[in-house]
Each structure stands twice: as structure tokens, then as C-alpha cells.
Design a protein around this motif. Sequence first.
Motif, PDB file in Angstrom:
ATOM      1  N   VAL A   8       0.844  -1.198   0.000  1.00 10.22           N
ATOM      2  CA  VAL A   8       0.000   0.000   0.000  1.00 10.22           C
ATOM      3  C   VAL A   8       0.878   1.245   0.000  1.00 10.22           C
ATOM      4  N   ARG A   9       0.533   2.206  -0.859  1.00 10.10           N
ATOM      5  CA  ARG A   9       1.188   3.510  -0.807  1.00 10.10           C
ATOM      6  C   ARG A   9       0.347   4.406   0.091  1.00 10.10           C
ATOM      7  N   VAL A  10       1.004   5.019   1.065  1.00 12.49           N
ATOM      8  CA  VAL A  10       0.341   5.946   1.982  1.00 12.49           C
ATOM      9  C   VAL A  10       0.801   7.350   1.607  1.00 12.49           C
ATOM     10  N   ASP A  11      -0.145   8.215   1.274  1.00 10.21           N
ATOM     11  CA  ASP A  11       0.140   9.605   0.934  1.00 10.21           C
ATOM     12  C   ASP A  11      -0.161  10.470   2.146  1.00 10.21           C
ATOM     13  N   PHE A  12       0.774  11.359   2.483  1.00 10.55           N
ATOM     14  CA  PHE A  12       0.631  12.229   3.651  1.00 10.55           C
ATOM     15  C   PHE A  12       0.355  13.664   3.222  1.00 10.55           C
ATOM     16  N   TYR A  13      -0.527  14.312   3.961  1.00 20.68           N
ATOM     17  CA  TYR A  13      -0.943  15.693   3.708  1.00 20.68           C
ATOM     18  C   TYR A  13      -0.832  16.486   5.000  1.00 20.68           C
ATOM     19  N   ASP A  14      -0.626  17.796   4.866  1.00 22.30           N
ATOM     20  CA  ASP A  14      -0.653  18.639   6.056  1.00 22.30           C
ATOM     21  C   ASP A  14      -2.109  18.978   6.391  1.00 22.30           C
ATOM     22  N   ASP A  15      -2.311  19.748   7.439  1.00 24.96           N
ATOM     23  CA  ASP A  15      -3.674  20.074   7.872  1.00 24.96           C
ATOM     24  C   ASP A  15      -4.429  20.931   6.865  1.00 24.96           C
ATOM     25  N   GLU A  16      -3.690  21.575   5.950  1.00 24.84           N
ATOM     26  CA  GLU A  16      -4.330  22.395   4.914  1.00 24.84           C
ATOM     27  C   GLU A  16      -4.569  21.593   3.635  1.00 24.84           C
ATOM     28  N   ARG A  17      -4.369  20.275   3.701  1.00 24.11           N
ATOM     29  CA  ARG A  17      -4.625  19.337   2.606  1.00 24.11           C
ATOM     30  C   ARG A  17      -3.603  19.422   1.485  1.00 24.11           C
ATOM     31  N   ASN A  18      -2.403  19.898   1.790  1.00 20.96           N
ATOM     32  CA  ASN A  18      -1.313  19.933   0.822  1.00 20.96           C
ATOM     33  C   ASN A  18      -0.536  18.625   0.892  1.00 20.96           C
ATOM     34  N   TYR A  19      -0.286  18.031  -0.280  1.00 16.63           N
ATOM     35  CA  TYR A  19       0.474  16.784  -0.339  1.00 16.63           C
ATOM     36  C   TYR A  19       1.902  17.022   0.140  1.00 16.63           C
ATOM     37  N   GLY A  78      -2.310  15.121  10.724  1.00 17.37           N
ATOM     38  CA  GLY A  78      -2.353  15.491   9.320  1.00 17.37           C
ATOM     39  C   GLY A  78      -3.366  14.663   8.560  1.00 17.37           C
ATOM     40  N   GLY A  79      -3.288  14.730   7.234  1.00 19.71           N
ATOM     41  CA  GLY A  79      -4.191  13.957   6.386  1.00 19.71           C
ATOM     42  C   GLY A  79      -3.456  12.799   5.756  1.00 19.71           C
ATOM     43  N   HIS A  80      -4.223  11.869   5.222  1.00 18.98           N
ATOM     44  CA  HIS A  80      -3.627  10.698   4.584  1.00 18.98           C
ATOM     45  C   HIS A  80      -4.602  10.104   3.578  1.00 18.98           C
ATOM     46  N   GLY A  81      -4.043   9.461   2.578  1.00 17.05           N
ATOM     47  CA  GLY A  81      -4.793   8.718   1.575  1.00 17.05           C
ATOM     48  C   GLY A  81      -4.000   7.483   1.217  1.00 17.05           C
TER      49      GLY A  81
END
Length: 142
Positions: free
Chosen positions: A74-85, A102-105
Motif C-alpha cells: 500500500v502507498r500511503v500519501d501524507f498531507y498537512d492540515d491544509e490538505r497539501n500533499y 495530518g491527512g492521509h490517503g
Amino acid sequence: MIDQVYHQSKLLAVIVRAQFKKDGIEFFTPGDFSQQLGYMNRPKGYIIDPHVHNLVERKVTLTQEVLYIKSGKVRVDFYDDERNYLESRIVNTGDVILLAAGGHGFEMLESSEMIEIKQGPYCGDEDKVRFDHKPNNINITP
């Protein structure tokens, strides 16, 4: 064998690789995290005394999730709280990841099974904000 993902000195995630091994006990999270992640390796015959947990009221304001990758990649993508990759990491069979802030996808790079552990109760639509953002230039940190 332990990867930590940081953004501006904020711990976003802890990845415990399947190959991690040591004697004894180790916790990978600070004591103030609402989700605690630890590892134990005890010899045959070692006893953990029976115990019950006290009723202690805790205030949880941020959901933190733990994913155990039962199989797959699985690739985990991380984002900051402002939804920037920010960046991506790959987790594989046997890895465990704590998503702390933070965010993640996710993108399944192979057919994958995951077991998710997080605090409850689940708050439905209040629990998260979904956003449509696919990274253009994926930056995978080894």
C-alpha cells in the motif's frame, strides 16, 4: 525498522516494519498520544500479571488510527492540515502504521488486506473531511 514521518516538527506517522525485532518492550508513541503503539517480545514462560484497567475518563479530540497490513502493498500519501500533499511511504505485508496527525490517503499497489484500529465511538460524518486531491508528483521516501 522504525520510520517516523514528520512535517514541521509534528509527528504524522510511525511505521513499524515487519522485520522489527528487539527484546523486551518498546513504545513508539509519546505518552500524550490518544493512541498508544508498542511492541513486546518476551521469552517463553514470561508472565504478565493478570490485571484490569481502571475507569479513567480521557478526552480524545483527534482520531489516531493504526493499520496492520495483513497482506499486500500500500502507498500511503501524507498531507498537512491544509490538505497539501507532503510525501508518500510504502507499507508492506506485516508492517504496522500509526497515523497520528495530518491527512492521509491510500493506493493499493497490490491486492491488500488491512486491519484498522482507532478510537471510538465512530462519529459518522463528524469524524472526517474527505477531499479530492491526488498527488501529481509522488515523492516516495525510502
